[in-house]
Design a protein around this motif. Structure first.
Motif, mmCIF file in Angstrom:
data_model
loop_
_atom_site.group_PDB
_atom_site.id
_atom_site.type_symbol
_atom_site.label_atom_id
_atom_site.label_comp_id
_atom_site.label_asym_id
_atom_site.label_seq_id
_atom_site.Cartn_x
_atom_site.Cartn_y
_atom_site.Cartn_z
ATOM 1 N N VAL A 78 -5.214 -5.046 -1.041
ATOM 2 C CA VAL A 78 -3.919 -4.440 -0.784
ATOM 3 C C VAL A 78 -3.180 -4.289 -2.117
ATOM 4 O O VAL A 78 -3.349 -5.097 -3.022
ATOM 5 C CB VAL A 78 -3.115 -5.303 0.223
ATOM 6 N N THR A 79 -2.389 -3.225 -2.220
ATOM 7 C CA THR A 79 -1.549 -3.014 -3.397
ATOM 8 C C THR A 79 -0.117 -3.385 -3.031
ATOM 9 O O THR A 79 0.444 -2.844 -2.079
ATOM 10 C CB THR A 79 -1.617 -1.560 -3.879
ATOM 11 N N GLU A 112 3.300 -4.922 7.745
ATOM 12 C CA GLU A 112 2.452 -4.048 6.925
ATOM 13 C C GLU A 112 1.124 -4.727 6.588
ATOM 14 O O GLU A 112 0.073 -4.099 6.642
ATOM 15 C CB GLU A 112 3.177 -3.654 5.632
ATOM 16 N N ASN A 129 0.821 -1.221 0.000
ATOM 17 C CA ASN A 129 0.000 0.000 0.000
ATOM 18 C C ASN A 129 0.854 1.270 0.000
ATOM 19 O O ASN A 129 0.553 2.239 0.682
ATOM 20 C CB ASN A 129 -0.978 0.005 1.177
ATOM 21 N N VAL A 131 -3.215 -3.658 7.464
ATOM 22 C CA VAL A 131 -4.123 -3.285 6.377
ATOM 23 C C VAL A 131 -5.557 -3.374 6.867
ATOM 24 O O VAL A 131 -5.971 -4.369 7.446
ATOM 25 C CB VAL A 131 -3.920 -4.196 5.151
ATOM 26 N N THR A 177 3.196 -3.222 -9.924
ATOM 27 C CA THR A 177 2.296 -3.332 -8.782
ATOM 28 C C THR A 177 1.212 -4.356 -9.100
ATOM 29 O O THR A 177 0.914 -4.619 -10.261
ATOM 30 C CB THR A 177 1.623 -1.986 -8.425
ATOM 31 N N LYS A 194 -2.682 -5.814 -7.314
ATOM 32 C CA LYS A 194 -3.705 -5.711 -6.272
ATOM 33 C C LYS A 194 -4.079 -7.122 -5.856
ATOM 34 O O LYS A 194 -4.322 -7.986 -6.700
ATOM 35 C CB LYS A 194 -4.928 -4.966 -6.776
#
Length: 112
Positions: free
Chosen positions: A68-69, A59, A46, A63, A80, A82
């Protein structure tokens, strides 16, 4: 699964600021569905940079939401993906820790 990068591996993969090496991806997991592959290096969650495998877990635990990215490197190129998160406890049946007492260090135990 992810492992922390050694300095030599970070250099090899082009992860100059660290990251976590994806060593395996479980079939039908959120990671597989997002397109992550063994050999990718996770560099952010993210948008927050990660330096090692522990910071990826940290991390992800923070979330809020169901997506989440993930920022990652593949073949030294940034990308990236998702990923949809599984509900908490879904991977272990929801009760792996149920009924277990916390382990206390011996220094805090009273003699029998």
């Amino acid at each position: 699964t992810v492992d922390s990068l050694t300095d030599q591996l970070a250099q090899y993969f082009g992860a100059t600021d660290g990251g976590a090496l994806v060593t395996s991806v479980a079939k039908d997991s959120p990671a597989e569905k997002a397109g992550l592959k063994a050999g990718d290096v996770i560099t952010s969650v993210n948008g927050d940079p990660v330096r090692d495998a522990g910071s990826v877990a940290s991390e992800l635990s923070q979330v809020s939401g169901d997506e989440v990215t993930i920022g990652y490197l593949r073949d030294r190129k940034a990308a990236t993906a998702k990923a949809a998160l599984e509900p908490r406890g879904a991977s272990d049946g929801g009760g792996a820790q149920r009924g277990r007492r916390p382990v206390r260090p011996a220094a805090f135990m009273r003699p029998a």
